[in-house]
Scaffold this active site. Structure first.
Site, PDB file in Angstrom:
ATOM      1  N   ASP A 158       0.817  -1.210   0.000  1.00  0.00           N
ATOM      2  CA  ASP A 158       0.000   0.000   0.000  1.00  0.00           C
ATOM      3  C   ASP A 158       0.855   1.265   0.000  1.00  0.00           C
ATOM      4  O   ASP A 158       1.386   1.657   1.041  1.00  0.00           O
ATOM      5  CB  ASP A 158      -0.917  -0.042   1.250  1.00  0.00           C
ATOM      6  CG  ASP A 158      -1.761   1.204   1.368  1.00  0.00           C
ATOM      7  OD1 ASP A 158      -2.352   1.420   2.444  1.00  0.00           O
ATOM      8  OD2 ASP A 158      -1.822   1.981   0.389  1.00  0.00           O
ATOM      9  N   ASP A 191      -1.773   5.727  -5.111  1.00  0.00           N
ATOM     10  CA  ASP A 191      -2.048   4.884  -3.958  1.00  0.00           C
ATOM     11  C   ASP A 191      -2.475   3.480  -4.381  1.00  0.00           C
ATOM     12  O   ASP A 191      -3.629   3.246  -4.737  1.00  0.00           O
ATOM     13  CB  ASP A 191      -3.148   5.546  -3.114  1.00  0.00           C
ATOM     14  CG  ASP A 191      -3.423   4.768  -1.849  1.00  0.00           C
ATOM     15  OD1 ASP A 191      -4.284   5.210  -1.064  1.00  0.00           O
ATOM     16  OD2 ASP A 191      -2.788   3.714  -1.648  1.00  0.00           O
TER      17      ASP A 191
END
Ligand SMILES: C[C@H](Cc1ccc(C(C)(C)C)cc1)[C@H](NN)c1nnnn1Cc1ccc2c(c1)OCO2
Length: 330
Positions: free
Chosen positions: A35, A219
Site C-alpha cells: 500500500d 495509492d
C-alpha cells in the site's frame, strides 16, 4: 539485491491486490496488501482475537526463532475509508520476492475493524508510503522499502497491477519487459508522507485533452480513482442514465451503458484507462445498476490515483533524492 513478487487480485472486481511475503524463521507465509498510501506494516497475528479472524493466515512471533518484541511500542491506524487496526510490535526477518530485510518492524494486530475481518484473503498491509507516516510509538519505524534501500541495486520499486489478472511488484530494478517506450517521470512532493504528484490534465473519451494540474497521491492500496467533482461530472455526462446516488455514495449507471475511456497526463505523456476498468461493479449481484470506478474526491480532501488508474500503466516509485514517480505504457 532485487525482489519480484506477484500482485494477486483478492476478488473478481480487484478491490485490493495481495502479495505473498514470508515472516520469521522458519518462514511463515502471509498474503499482504502492498500500500503506497500508508506506512505501517501490520499483520493478523496470534495476538488477534479469534473472533476477529475469519480465514486469514496469522503471524505467530512465538513460533519464530528470530522474532524480538519491540517492548513498550504500540501502534494504531485509522484508514480513510473508516477501517483501522492497532496492536504491538515485533522485529523479525521479512522477505518479499526473495528480497530479505532482517529485523523489519512487523506490527502485530491486537484489534482489527470488521472490514478487515471480512476480507478473508488479506492478512495485513505493507505500507510503502514515506516512513514519516508510520504510527508506531514512542519511536516510529521504517518501511520495508526504506530498510531494503541500502541493499537494492537501484533505489526503486515498481507496480504492474493488472485488470482482473495477476500483476507484479519489483524491488531494486526496472523490468524493461513490462512496458514499451520510455518511463515519464514527474516530481514527488513527499509531504505529508504520500507519493504526492500532479497529473498534467485529462480527457474524457475522444474529447480534447484539458491541460490542468491535478495534485493527488498514487495509492496502490486504494481501489478506485477519485478526482475533482468537475472532472467526474464531465465524465458521467457522457453516460446515458448515470446519476450521482446519495444512496450508493457515488456515481452509478445502467450496467449496459457504453462508457467512455478516461485519459490522464503525466507531463507530456498520456495514459488511457479502458472503459471496462471504470465499469467497476454491480451494486448487488443481481442488479443491472453498476458503480463507477471514477468517483468524486470532494469528500476525501485529496485526489487519489488508485488502482483503476495505476493498472493502466507501469509505475516506478523512485526513492532517489528528490523522490520521483514514473509512468510507462504497457
Ligand atoms: C483505504 C485504503 C486502506 C485500506 C485498504 C484495504 C481495506 C480493505 C481490505 C478492508 C478493503 C481497507 C482499507 C487506503 N490505503 N492507502 C487509505 N488509507 N488511508 N486513506 N486511504 C485512501 C482512501 C481514503 C478515503 C477513502 C478511500 C481511500 O476509499 C474510500 O474513501
Amino acid at each position: 539485491d532485487t525482489g519480484s513478487a506477484a500482485a494477486v487480485p483478492i476478488n473478481e472486481v480487484d478491490i485490493a491486490y495481495v502479495t505473498p511475503v514470508t515472516v520469521g524463521t522458519p518462514p511463515q507465509t502471509l498474503m499482504l496488501d502492498l500500500d503506497t498510501g500508508s506506512s505501517d506494516l501490520w499483520v493478523f497475528s496470534s495476538l488477534t482475537p479469534s473472533s476477529q479472524v475469519r480465514g486469514q493466515e496469522i503471524y505467530s512471533p512465538a513460533k519464530s526463532s528470530t522474532s524480538k518484541l519491540l517492548s513498550g511500542h504500540t501502534w494504531s491506524i485509522r484508514y480513510g475509508d473508516g477501517s483501522g487496526s492497532r496492536g504491538t510490535v515485533y522485529t523479525d526477518n521479512f522477505t518479499i520476492g526473495g528480497l530479505e530485510v532482517e529485523s523489519q518492524a512487523v506490527q502485530t494486530a491486537q484489534e482489527v475493524s470488521s472490514s478487515f475481518t471480512q476480507e478473508q484473503s488479506l492478512d495485513g498491509l505493507v505500507g510503502l508510503g514515506f516512513s514519516t507516516l508510520n504510527t508506531v510509538r514512542p519511536s516510529s519505524q521504517l518501511t520495508f522499502f526504506d530498510n531494503a534501500r541500502p541493499k537494492l541495486d537501484e533505489e526503486v520499486f515498481t507496480a504492474d497491477l493488472k485488470y482482473h489478472a495477476t500483476g507484479s511488484y519489483d524491488f531494486g530494478f526496472i523490468d524493461r519487459a513490462k512496458y514499451t517506450g520510455n518511463i515519464t517521470y514527474t516530481p514527488v512532493q513527499q509531504s505529508p508522507g504520500y507519493w504526492t504528484h500532479s497529473l498534467s490534465g485529462y480527457a474524457v473519451g475522444s474529447g480534447a485533452f484539458q491541460s490542468t494540474q491535478i495534485q493527488g497521491i498514487s495509492d496502490t492500496g486504494t481501489t478506485l480513482l477519485y478526482l475533482p467533482t468537475a472532472i467526474v461530472t464531465a465524465y458521467y455526462r457522457q453516460v446515458q442514465g448515470a446519476q450521482n446516488s446519495q444512496y450508493y455514495g457515488g456515481y452509478v449507471f445502467p450496467c449496459s451503458s457504453t462508457l467512455p475511456t478516461f485519459t490522464f497526463g503525466i507531463e507530456g505523456a498520456r495514459f488511457t484507462i479502458p472503459a471496462s476498468y471504470i465499469n467497476y461493479t454491480r451494486i448487488s449481484p443481481t442488479s443491472s445498476t453498476c458503480y463507477g470506478g471514477l468517483q468524486s474526491s470532494s469528500g476525501l480532501g485529496i485526489n487519489i490515483f488508485g488502482d483503476v488508474a495505476l493498472k493502466a500503466a507501469f509505475v516506478v516509485f523512485s526513492g532517489t533524492n528528490p523522490p520521483r514517480i514514473g509512468f510507462g505504457t504497457k
